[in-house]
Scaffold this motif. Structure first.
Motif, PDB file in Angstrom:
ATOM      1  N   VAL A   1      13.130  -1.582  -0.979  1.00 50.46           N
ATOM      2  CA  VAL A   1      13.802  -0.623  -0.100  1.00 50.46           C
ATOM      3  C   VAL A   1      12.853   0.433   0.444  1.00 50.46           C
ATOM      4  N   PHE A   2      11.830   0.811  -0.334  1.00 52.15           N
ATOM      5  CA  PHE A   2      10.864   1.789   0.160  1.00 52.15           C
ATOM      6  C   PHE A   2       9.565   1.125   0.621  1.00 52.15           C
ATOM      7  N   GLY A   3       9.022   0.241  -0.228  1.00 48.33           N
ATOM      8  CA  GLY A   3       7.753  -0.395   0.122  1.00 48.33           C
ATOM      9  C   GLY A   3       7.841  -1.172   1.421  1.00 48.33           C
ATOM     10  N   ALA A   4       8.932  -1.946   1.586  1.00 46.79           N
ATOM     11  CA  ALA A   4       9.089  -2.710   2.819  1.00 46.79           C
ATOM     12  C   ALA A   4       9.364  -1.796   4.005  1.00 46.79           C
ATOM     13  N   PHE A   5      10.061  -0.672   3.749  1.00 41.66           N
ATOM     14  CA  PHE A   5      10.275   0.304   4.832  1.00 41.66           C
ATOM     15  C   PHE A   5       8.939   0.857   5.332  1.00 41.66           C
ATOM     16  N   VAL A   6       8.083   1.267   4.403  1.00 41.06           N
ATOM     17  CA  VAL A   6       6.772   1.798   4.782  1.00 41.06           C
ATOM     18  C   VAL A   6       5.951   0.721   5.481  1.00 41.06           C
ATOM     19  N   ALA A   7       6.001  -0.501   4.930  1.00 39.22           N
ATOM     20  CA  ALA A   7       5.239  -1.592   5.511  1.00 39.22           C
ATOM     21  C   ALA A   7       5.669  -1.859   6.955  1.00 39.22           C
ATOM     22  N   LEU A   8       6.975  -1.881   7.187  1.00 38.50           N
ATOM     23  CA  LEU A   8       7.455  -2.112   8.551  1.00 38.50           C
ATOM     24  C   LEU A   8       7.148  -0.931   9.460  1.00 38.50           C
ATOM     25  N   ALA A   9       7.233   0.285   8.916  1.00 37.68           N
ATOM     26  CA  ALA A   9       6.886   1.459   9.719  1.00 37.68           C
ATOM     27  C   ALA A   9       5.437   1.378  10.192  1.00 37.68           C
ATOM     28  N   LEU A  10       4.559   0.845   9.333  1.00 40.06           N
ATOM     29  CA  LEU A  10       3.154   0.682   9.695  1.00 40.06           C
ATOM     30  C   LEU A  10       2.939  -0.533  10.604  1.00 40.06           C
ATOM     31  N   TRP A  11       3.701  -1.591  10.366  1.00 41.27           N
ATOM     32  CA  TRP A  11       3.432  -2.876  11.007  1.00 41.27           C
ATOM     33  C   TRP A  11       4.136  -3.045  12.348  1.00 41.27           C
TER      34      TRP A  11
END
Length: 437
Positions: free
Chosen positions: A229-239
């Protein structure tokens, strides 16, 4: 400890909450700075997608690994001083970033910039001390909405970069973080627990004692939830800026704007997640989060495909692809439910571990943050290896499905241990009253 002799006034609670939320917003804006300036650096240095993914994710690594220690130090020395020092260190690192010239130098600078991301563990431990248990979900949801700092960077950094270059972005962000650190230290106060310990001369809980709850498998299950929920959110925000410029041919400004629009609801609705967790329970919110996220990532993972069918009158060709508008809608829905889940995960921690919020919250935040580091690198590597843009969502589908299955069977196992008669019943309407629900 959360229990204090005197209840803090609403004014003190609001100052601690909104001051911490603003500070975390600025920290998050700095933490995700490479999502925008990294695109220009990629062009300047001629980096591959894997190298870009590593550069964008490197600050996330530092900000994740130090969360455990910062959470414990917050329990020991107080959020006011630890938060301020973290921001000053992050500001200095961001300013020094402008002197990097080679790829290894950028990676080293990015490691230092990541210090700003450690502020999350500090804020969680600090804010939770000001509120009773029945209001902690909402309070921590509001604080966690500081994730919106990612959107601030995506909205403002492209304009600043056009006017002053990526060096200007780094310098402005560094100055903003330094000013925030000073204001936070001047206007906030020590949390009630720390103030009481100082007044009574009680020594901080030793580090080893703070680490004891980490032996519980439950803590690591919560960590997997937060990895998604957080790691993938950050990853998508970057990607997402990179994904949109590559998969849909958008320019960096438009891609940054869309990515910012993803980050804003995915941050602000964390407040709703905290409120819902207080009202209907964090467990139910987690089921919603993982269920809807599994559907969204499955649809987003389907690659654009052209089919040729041997029809009666000859070959028939048709194409299945997710257009830009459906893609944006699906990503927004995914971000919304991720935001609910982020709040729900942290609703669990003060309830199960009221005296170890710093340590448990730190390790959960650390694992979640590591998701933000590992996933962008993996996205880039999968692009280079498979040559399929949607491969990143294929990975996220596997991840969320795993979390959903583990959560369901863990909850089922707890229910059976509490109500052994459930294993002998097969008719759900009969199970509920016998189980005392």
């Amino acid at each position: 400890m959360n229990a204090v002799p005197a209840t803090p006034s609403s004014g003190q609670q609001n100052l601690a909450l909104w001051g911490s939320t603003f500070a975390f917003t600025v920290c998050f804006a700095v933490w995700t700075i490479f999502s925008i300036i990294g695109i220009q650096i990629k062009k300047d240095l001629g980096l591959s997608d894997t190298q870009f993914g590593l550069l964008a994710a490197t600050p996330i690594l530092t900000g994740s690994l130090i969360r455990l220690f910062l959470g414990v130090w917050t329990e020991q020395y107080g959020g006011r001083i630890v938060f301020s020092l973290v921001m000053l260190a992050g500001a200095a690192a961001t300013w020094m970033l402008t002197y990097a010239q080679t790829y290894p130098q950028f990676l080293l600078a990015a490691l230092a910039v990541g210090i700003a991301g450690g502020s999350f563990a500090v804020g969680i431990a600090y804010v939770s001390k000001w509120f009773p248990q029945e209001k902690q979900g909402t309070a921590l949801g509001i604080f966690g909405a500081g994730n919106i700092g990612s959107a601030v960077t995506k909205l403002l950094a492209p304009m600043v970069m056009v006017a002053y270059g990526w060096h200007g972005v780094a310098r402005f962000w560094a100055i903003g973080l330094a000013i925030t650190a000073v204001l936070f230290f001047l206007f906030t106060k020590d949390d009630p627990g720390l103030a009481r310990r100082k007044a009574e001369g009680i020594k901080p809980v030793p580090f080893a004692e703070q680490m004891k709850p980490l032996r519980n498998l439950q803590v690591w299950r919560f960590s997997l939830y937060y990895f998604f929920v957080f790691g993938a959110f950050v990853a998508l925000a970057l990607w997402l800026p990179r994904y949109l410029t590559g998969a849909y041919g958008l320019d960096v400004k438009t891609a940054g704007l869309i990515a910012a629009c993803y980050s804003i609801p995915a941050s602000l609705f964390r407040i709703v997640g905290g409120w819902l967790s207080d009202r209907i329970g964090a467990r139910r919110v987690m089921y919603w989060t993982f269920g809807v996220s599994a559907v969204c990532t499955f649809l987003l993972s389907y690659p654009s495909t052209t089919y040729v069918i041997d029809g009666i009158n000859g070959p028939m060709e048709f194409r299945l692809a997710v257009g830009l508008v459906p893609f944006i809608v699906l990503v927004f829905v995914l971000g919304f439910f991720m935001s609910l889940g982020k709040a729900a995960v942290y609703k669990h921690i003060p309830v199960y571990y009221p005296n170890n919020v710093g340590a448990v919250g730190g390790v959960v935040g650390m694992i979640g943050g590591l998701g933000g580091f590992i996933l962008p690198i993996t996205f880039g590597a999968m692009n280079d290896a498979l040559g399929i843009w949607t491969s990143c969502f294929m990975l996220l589908f596997v991840l969320v499905s795993t979390a959903l299955v583990w959560m369901h069977f863990a909850i089922r196992r707890m229910d059976v241990s509490r109500h052994p008669q459930i294993t002998g019943d097969t008719d759900l309407p009969e199970i509920m009253p016998q189980a005392g629900r």
